[in-house]
Design an enzyme around this catalytic site. Structure first.
Site, PDB file in Angstrom:
ATOM      1  N   PRO A  12       0.764  -0.842  -0.039  1.00 26.42           N
ATOM      2  CA  PRO A  12      -0.071   0.321   0.067  1.00 26.42           C
ATOM      3  C   PRO A  12       0.943   1.242   0.210  1.00 26.42           C
ATOM      4  O   PRO A  12       2.211   0.962   0.633  1.00 26.42           O
ATOM      5  CB  PRO A  12      -0.981  -0.005   0.999  1.00 26.42           C
ATOM      6  CG  PRO A  12      -1.131  -1.506   1.443  1.00 26.42           C
ATOM      7  CD  PRO A  12       0.210  -1.807   1.099  1.00 26.42           C
ATOM      8  N   ASN A  13       0.147   2.751  -1.220  1.00 29.23           N
ATOM      9  CA  ASN A  13       0.521   3.036  -0.866  1.00 29.23           C
ATOM     10  C   ASN A  13       2.368   3.741  -1.642  1.00 29.23           C
ATOM     11  O   ASN A  13       2.722   4.530  -1.766  1.00 29.23           O
ATOM     12  CB  ASN A  13       0.646   4.048   1.245  1.00 29.23           C
ATOM     13  CG  ASN A  13      -0.586   4.115   1.304  1.00 29.23           C
ATOM     14  OD1 ASN A  13      -1.090   5.078   0.644  1.00 29.23           O
ATOM     15  ND2 ASN A  13      -0.508   3.638   2.540  1.00 29.23           N
ATOM     16  N   ARG A  20       5.345  11.333  -1.984  1.00 28.95           N
ATOM     17  CA  ARG A  20       4.717  10.602  -0.780  1.00 28.95           C
ATOM     18  C   ARG A  20       5.429  11.616  -0.014  1.00 28.95           C
ATOM     19  O   ARG A  20       7.116  10.931   0.271  1.00 28.95           O
ATOM     20  CB  ARG A  20       4.277   9.282  -0.499  1.00 28.95           C
ATOM     21  CG  ARG A  20       3.973   8.854   0.648  1.00 28.95           C
ATOM     22  CD  ARG A  20       3.749   7.311   0.326  1.00 28.95           C
ATOM     23  NE  ARG A  20       3.567   6.934   2.340  1.00 28.95           N
ATOM     24  CZ  ARG A  20       3.459   5.823   2.177  1.00 28.95           C
ATOM     25  NH1 ARG A  20       4.169   4.707   1.433  1.00 28.95           N
ATOM     26  NH2 ARG A  20       3.484   5.077   3.445  1.00 28.95           N
ATOM     27  N   TYR A  25      10.262   9.091   2.502  1.00 30.04           N
ATOM     28  CA  TYR A  25      11.262   7.968   1.586  1.00 30.04           C
ATOM     29  C   TYR A  25      11.623   8.534   0.133  1.00 30.04           C
ATOM     30  O   TYR A  25      11.800   7.650  -0.771  1.00 30.04           O
ATOM     31  CB  TYR A  25       9.951   7.474   0.917  1.00 30.04           C
ATOM     32  CG  TYR A  25       8.779   6.871   1.934  1.00 30.04           C
ATOM     33  CD1 TYR A  25       9.431   5.694   2.822  1.00 30.04           C
ATOM     34  CD2 TYR A  25       7.383   7.620   2.544  1.00 30.04           C
ATOM     35  CE1 TYR A  25       8.697   5.694   3.987  1.00 30.04           C
ATOM     36  CE2 TYR A  25       6.603   7.515   3.811  1.00 30.04           C
ATOM     37  CZ  TYR A  25       7.458   6.322   3.796  1.00 30.04           C
ATOM     38  OH  TYR A  25       6.508   5.322   4.812  1.00 30.04           O
ATOM     39  N   ASN A  77       8.215  -5.231  -0.013  1.00 36.85           N
ATOM     40  CA  ASN A  77       7.668  -4.053   0.461  1.00 36.85           C
ATOM     41  C   ASN A  77       6.853  -4.706   0.915  1.00 36.85           C
ATOM     42  O   ASN A  77       5.639  -3.779   0.044  1.00 36.85           O
ATOM     43  CB  ASN A  77       8.955  -2.915   0.374  1.00 36.85           C
ATOM     44  CG  ASN A  77       8.676  -1.814   1.402  1.00 36.85           C
ATOM     45  OD1 ASN A  77       7.860  -2.160   1.933  1.00 36.85           O
ATOM     46  ND2 ASN A  77       9.035  -0.900   0.239  1.00 36.85           N
ATOM     47  N   ALA A  80       2.900  -0.414   5.053  1.00 37.17           N
ATOM     48  CA  ALA A  80       2.399  -0.504   6.370  1.00 37.17           C
ATOM     49  C   ALA A  80       1.352  -2.337   7.030  1.00 37.17           C
ATOM     50  O   ALA A  80       1.422  -2.594   7.952  1.00 37.17           O
ATOM     51  CB  ALA A  80       0.869  -0.067   6.545  1.00 37.17           C
ATOM     52  N   HIS A  83       3.599  -3.856   8.716  1.00 32.20           N
ATOM     53  CA  HIS A  83       3.192  -4.254  11.235  1.00 32.20           C
ATOM     54  C   HIS A  83       1.487  -4.782  11.221  1.00 32.20           C
ATOM     55  O   HIS A  83       1.553  -4.647  11.958  1.00 32.20           O
ATOM     56  CB  HIS A  83       3.439  -2.909  11.423  1.00 32.20           C
ATOM     57  CG  HIS A  83       3.939  -1.833  10.750  1.00 32.20           C
ATOM     58  ND1 HIS A  83       6.056  -2.172  10.259  1.00 32.20           N
ATOM     59  CD2 HIS A  83       4.533  -1.342   9.198  1.00 32.20           C
ATOM     60  CE1 HIS A  83       6.487  -1.643   9.888  1.00 32.20           C
ATOM     61  NE2 HIS A  83       5.451  -0.744   9.372  1.00 32.20           N
ATOM     62  N   ASP A  90       1.718 -15.368   7.546  1.00 32.62           N
ATOM     63  CA  ASP A  90       1.398 -17.293   7.080  1.00 32.62           C
ATOM     64  C   ASP A  90       1.837 -17.500   5.572  1.00 32.62           C
ATOM     65  O   ASP A  90       2.013 -18.602   5.559  1.00 32.62           O
ATOM     66  CB  ASP A  90      -0.097 -16.785   7.511  1.00 32.62           C
ATOM     67  CG  ASP A  90      -0.156 -17.267   8.724  1.00 32.62           C
ATOM     68  OD1 ASP A  90       0.530 -16.738   9.399  1.00 32.62           O
ATOM     69  OD2 ASP A  90      -1.311 -17.353   9.455  1.00 32.62           O
ATOM     70  N   GLU A 101      12.768  -8.940   3.023  1.00 32.68           N
ATOM     71  CA  GLU A 101      12.392  -7.783   3.665  1.00 32.68           C
ATOM     72  C   GLU A 101      12.548  -6.397   3.607  1.00 32.68           C
ATOM     73  O   GLU A 101      13.924  -6.548   3.482  1.00 32.68           O
ATOM     74  CB  GLU A 101      11.738  -7.522   4.999  1.00 32.68           C
ATOM     75  CG  GLU A 101      10.574  -6.428   5.174  1.00 32.68           C
ATOM     76  CD  GLU A 101      10.832  -6.791   7.260  1.00 32.68           C
ATOM     77  OE1 GLU A 101      11.864  -7.083   7.710  1.00 32.68           O
ATOM     78  OE2 GLU A 101       9.587  -5.805   8.128  1.00 32.68           O
ATOM     79  N   HIS A 103      12.595  -2.221   2.693  1.00 35.57           N
ATOM     80  CA  HIS A 103      12.038  -0.444   3.438  1.00 35.57           C
ATOM     81  C   HIS A 103      13.344   0.214   3.192  1.00 35.57           C
ATOM     82  O   HIS A 103      14.231   0.044   2.583  1.00 35.57           O
ATOM     83  CB  HIS A 103      11.549  -0.597   5.003  1.00 35.57           C
ATOM     84  CG  HIS A 103      11.047  -1.268   5.043  1.00 35.57           C
ATOM     85  ND1 HIS A 103       9.545  -1.653   4.989  1.00 35.57           N
ATOM     86  CD2 HIS A 103      11.421  -3.127   6.287  1.00 35.57           C
ATOM     87  CE1 HIS A 103       8.633  -2.405   5.285  1.00 35.57           C
ATOM     88  NE2 HIS A 103       9.979  -2.980   6.224  1.00 35.57           N
ATOM     89  N   SER A 105      12.945   2.902   4.555  1.00 32.10           N
ATOM     90  CA  SER A 105      12.896   3.407   5.651  1.00 32.10           C
ATOM     91  C   SER A 105      13.564   2.840   6.658  1.00 32.10           C
ATOM     92  O   SER A 105      13.221   1.973   6.065  1.00 32.10           O
ATOM     93  CB  SER A 105      11.978   4.951   5.730  1.00 32.10           C
ATOM     94  OG  SER A 105      10.537   3.763   6.766  1.00 32.10           O
ATOM     95  N   ARG A 110      11.845   5.196  13.531  1.00 39.38           N
ATOM     96  CA  ARG A 110      10.117   6.160  13.719  1.00 39.38           C
ATOM     97  C   ARG A 110       9.788   5.403  14.176  1.00 39.38           C
ATOM     98  O   ARG A 110       9.901   4.960  15.972  1.00 39.38           O
ATOM     99  CB  ARG A 110       9.930   5.537  12.309  1.00 39.38           C
ATOM    100  CG  ARG A 110      11.110   6.018  11.043  1.00 39.38           C
ATOM    101  CD  ARG A 110      10.594   5.455   9.769  1.00 39.38           C
ATOM    102  NE  ARG A 110       9.421   6.763   9.223  1.00 39.38           N
ATOM    103  CZ  ARG A 110       7.872   6.054   8.468  1.00 39.38           C
ATOM    104  NH1 ARG A 110       8.827   5.220   8.208  1.00 39.38           N
ATOM    105  NH2 ARG A 110       6.848   7.103   8.332  1.00 39.38           N
ATOM    106  N   ARG A 114       5.851   0.753  14.218  1.00 41.61           N
ATOM    107  CA  ARG A 114       6.889   0.232  13.065  1.00 41.61           C
ATOM    108  C   ARG A 114       7.952  -0.590  14.030  1.00 41.61           C
ATOM    109  O   ARG A 114       8.585  -1.013  12.796  1.00 41.61           O
ATOM    110  CB  ARG A 114       7.242   1.441  12.427  1.00 41.61           C
ATOM    111  CG  ARG A 114       6.051   2.588  11.323  1.00 41.61           C
ATOM    112  CD  ARG A 114       6.611   3.266  10.573  1.00 41.61           C
ATOM    113  NE  ARG A 114       5.663   4.615  10.342  1.00 41.61           N
ATOM    114  CZ  ARG A 114       5.241   5.031   9.985  1.00 41.61           C
ATOM    115  NH1 ARG A 114       5.046   3.745   9.050  1.00 41.61           N
ATOM    116  NH2 ARG A 114       4.132   5.982   9.360  1.00 41.61           N
TER     117      ARG A 114
HETATM  118  C1  DQA Z   1       7.706   1.542   4.507  1.00 38.61           C
HETATM  119  C2  DQA Z   1       7.314   1.367   6.009  1.00 38.61           C
HETATM  120  C3  DQA Z   1       6.631   1.302   6.349  1.00 38.61           C
HETATM  121  O1  DQA Z   1       6.145   1.287   8.048  1.00 38.61           O
HETATM  122  C4  DQA Z   1       5.290   2.530   5.492  1.00 38.61           C
HETATM  123  O2  DQA Z   1       4.028   2.237   6.261  1.00 38.61           O
HETATM  124  C5  DQA Z   1       5.152   2.295   4.935  1.00 38.61           C
HETATM  125  C6  DQA Z   1       7.121   2.277   3.507  1.00 38.61           C
HETATM  126  C7  DQA Z   1       9.193   2.020   4.302  1.00 38.61           C
HETATM  127  O3  DQA Z   1       9.091   1.677   2.889  1.00 38.61           O
HETATM  128  O4  DQA Z   1       9.655   2.358   4.468  1.00 38.61           O
HETATM  129  O5  DQA Z   1       4.619   2.453   3.554  1.00 38.61           O
HETATM  130  O6  DQA Z   1       7.179   0.525   4.111  1.00 38.61           O
END
Ligand code: DQA
Length: 145
Positions: A12-13, A20, A25, A77, A80, A83, A90, A101, A103, A105, A110, A114
């Site tokens: 998401p996002n 953003r 980011y 990635n 959100a 978390h 699963d 994994e 990210h 950030s 933070r 998170r």
């Molecule tokens: C993120 C870190 C997450 O906490 C956040 O919700 C994101 C971006 C990152 O790439 O730093 O959407 O995954």
């Protein structure tokens, strides 16, 4: 089975990267990151399947698809959902493809919400905090698997 196929799955996002919260980011768009990952993958002899969705179930489906395709690795990635998502936790446990994994950030520096990662608890490893370069570093890690 594809040789050296790597899924890069974004949650998401992340389709909003570029505008953003650029202070956190950066200003690279997801398309720019996808192009860089594809270029590096070519050098490494890898094929990339790059995807993004704002919907949890679609991410679960891509993890299953990566497993069915006998992919080398998944770079995930989950945004959100990292978390919150027991379903992603699963799904990672349900497949045999290693999941890295990723990210942009460093969530540990933070907000406290998170600090918990359902993805990280099931993943092979985590790369976080290097901005868009986190994806390239994760790809290098995948190349070593
Ligand atoms: C993120 C870190 C997450 O906490 C956040 O919700 C994101 C971006 C990152 O790439 O730093 O959407 O995954």
């Amino acid at each position: 089975m594809a040789d050296n196929l790597v899924y890069v799955v974004n949650g998401p996002n992340l389709n909003r990267l570029g505008t953003r919260e650029p202070g956190i980011y950066g200003t690279d768009t997801l398309d720019t990151i996808a192009a860089r990952v594809a270029a590096r993958a070519e050098e490494l002899g890898m094929t990339i399947e790059f995807c993004q969705s704002n919907h949890e179930g679609e991410l679960v489906d891509w993890l299953h698809e990566a497993d069915d395709a006998d992919a080398t690795a998944v770079l995930l990635n989950a945004g959100a959902l990292t978390h919150t998502s027991v379903a992603l936790h699963d799904a990672i446990k349900a497949i045999s493809v290693p999941v890295i994994e990723v990210h942009l950030s460093n969530p540990h520096t933070r907000e406290e919400f998170r600090h918990k990662s359902y993805v990280g608890m099931a993943a092979k490893g985590t790369i976080a905090g290097f901005g868009a370069r986190s994806y390239l570093l994760a790809l290098e890690a995948a190349a070593g698997l």
